[in-house]
Design a protein around this motif. Structure first.
Motif, mmCIF file in Angstrom:
data_model
loop_
_atom_site.group_PDB
_atom_site.id
_atom_site.type_symbol
_atom_site.label_atom_id
_atom_site.label_comp_id
_atom_site.label_asym_id
_atom_site.label_seq_id
_atom_site.Cartn_x
_atom_site.Cartn_y
_atom_site.Cartn_z
ATOM 1 N N PRO B 20 0.826 -1.215 0.000
ATOM 2 C CA PRO B 20 0.000 0.000 0.000
ATOM 3 C C PRO B 20 0.858 1.261 0.000
ATOM 4 C CG PRO B 20 0.050 -0.962 2.183
ATOM 5 C CD PRO B 20 0.903 -1.846 1.312
ATOM 6 N N PRO B 21 0.284 2.393 -0.379
ATOM 7 C CA PRO B 21 1.020 3.644 -0.285
ATOM 8 C C PRO B 21 1.268 3.991 1.188
ATOM 9 C CG PRO B 21 -1.163 4.002 -1.268
ATOM 10 C CD PRO B 21 -1.082 2.576 -0.865
ATOM 11 N N PRO B 29 -7.892 -0.483 -1.128
ATOM 12 C CA PRO B 29 -7.710 0.212 -2.403
ATOM 13 C C PRO B 29 -9.017 0.809 -2.925
ATOM 14 C CG PRO B 29 -6.527 -1.859 -2.429
ATOM 15 C CD PRO B 29 -7.353 -1.855 -1.178
ATOM 16 N N TYR B 32 -9.582 3.978 -1.137
ATOM 17 C CA TYR B 32 -8.591 4.934 -1.639
ATOM 18 C C TYR B 32 -9.081 5.580 -2.937
ATOM 19 C CZ TYR B 32 -3.851 6.611 -2.879
ATOM 20 O OH TYR B 32 -2.757 7.376 -3.203
ATOM 21 N N LYS B 33 -9.587 4.728 -3.841
ATOM 22 C CA LYS B 33 -10.064 5.243 -5.126
ATOM 23 C C LYS B 33 -11.319 6.099 -4.948
ATOM 24 C CE LYS B 33 -8.966 1.146 -7.247
ATOM 25 N NZ LYS B 33 -9.002 0.138 -8.319
ATOM 26 N N GLN B 36 -10.141 9.391 -3.936
ATOM 27 C CA GLN B 36 -9.626 10.120 -5.095
ATOM 28 C C GLN B 36 -10.774 10.712 -5.898
ATOM 29 O OE1 GLN B 36 -7.261 7.112 -7.105
ATOM 30 N NE2 GLN B 36 -5.383 8.103 -6.430
ATOM 31 N N THR B 44 -3.895 9.271 -8.744
ATOM 32 C CA THR B 44 -2.607 8.605 -8.898
ATOM 33 C C THR B 44 -1.834 9.235 -10.046
ATOM 34 O OG1 THR B 44 -3.647 6.581 -8.165
ATOM 35 C CG2 THR B 44 -1.513 6.363 -9.222
ATOM 36 N N LEU B 45 -0.576 9.551 -9.776
ATOM 37 C CA LEU B 45 0.244 10.171 -10.803
ATOM 38 C C LEU B 45 0.648 9.135 -11.837
ATOM 39 C CD1 LEU B 45 2.483 12.270 -8.449
ATOM 40 C CD2 LEU B 45 0.976 13.216 -10.192
ATOM 41 N N ILE B 46 0.560 9.546 -13.079
ATOM 42 C CA ILE B 46 1.007 8.660 -14.153
ATOM 43 C C ILE B 46 2.520 8.795 -14.258
ATOM 44 C CG2 ILE B 46 0.837 8.180 -16.630
ATOM 45 C CD1 ILE B 46 -1.817 7.666 -15.166
ATOM 46 N N ALA B 47 3.197 7.693 -14.127
ATOM 47 C CA ALA B 47 4.662 7.577 -14.191
ATOM 48 C C ALA B 47 5.397 8.407 -13.148
ATOM 49 C CB ALA B 47 5.201 7.950 -15.556
#
Lengths: 128, 47
Positions: B20-21, B29, B32-33, B36, B44-47
């Protein structure tokens, strides 16, 4: 993706969005969350990193959800499809089960975003 | 062929799965979503 994607109700194929993080991409990450300790990442290390990732994901998915026919990882450095993993299961039921369960799991400190994908032939795949 | 199949199985614990973060170990999760989606935590950041 800016295209409209219809999500199928049944499919053998599962899409897991942005699961793979290429170390080259991560090294550039602005928030520093995936910053590597080394400043340069060698090609061999990237390949090793990828192989470990692939094996880890493949084994876990096959163990937990069922037989996999094909698995593809988008290892590009652009924004589009980045890190997407497409897993084609032998059976639709397994794919369905996988999506439901994966969406309530973590991967590398992030939630997993899984959905069914209409792709069955990866050589024919393109955004429509 | 049962033996062959066993060989391919995981020998050690995954580096990635079910991690988990930091700071969010106590929620699922899905929660969490949902947070968000509600704008309570950044996407969530992409890359």
């Amino acid at each position: 993706c800016s295209r409209i994607h219809n999500k199928p109700t049944f499919s053998q194929t599962v899409l897991i969005q942005n699961l793979y993080h290429n170390p080259q991409n991560s090294a550039q990450s602005a928030d520093g969350s995936h910053l590597l300790t080394t400043t340069t990442v060698g090609e061999e290390e990237i390949q090793e990193h990828f192989d470990n990732f692939f094996e880890d994901v493949f084994i876990e998915l096959e163990d937990k959800y069922g037989e996999i026919e094909e698995m593809n990882v988008c290892d590009n450095l652009g924004d589009h499809l980045v890190g997407n993993v497409y897993v084609k299961f032998r059976r639709e039921e397994d794919a369905e089960k996988a999506v439901a369960d994966l969406n309530n799991r973590w991967f590398a400190g992030r939630p997993v975003y899984a959905e069914l994908s209409p792709v069955t032939d990866f050589r024919e795949a393109c955004c429509r | 062929f049962g033996v062959e199949k066993k060989k391919a199985r995981r020998k050690n614990i995954s580096l990635y799965w079910d991690v988990p973060p930091a700071g969010f170990e106590h929620i699922t999760p899905l929660q969490y979503k949902a947070m968000q989606a509600a704008g309570q935590i950044p996407a969530t950041l992409i890359a």
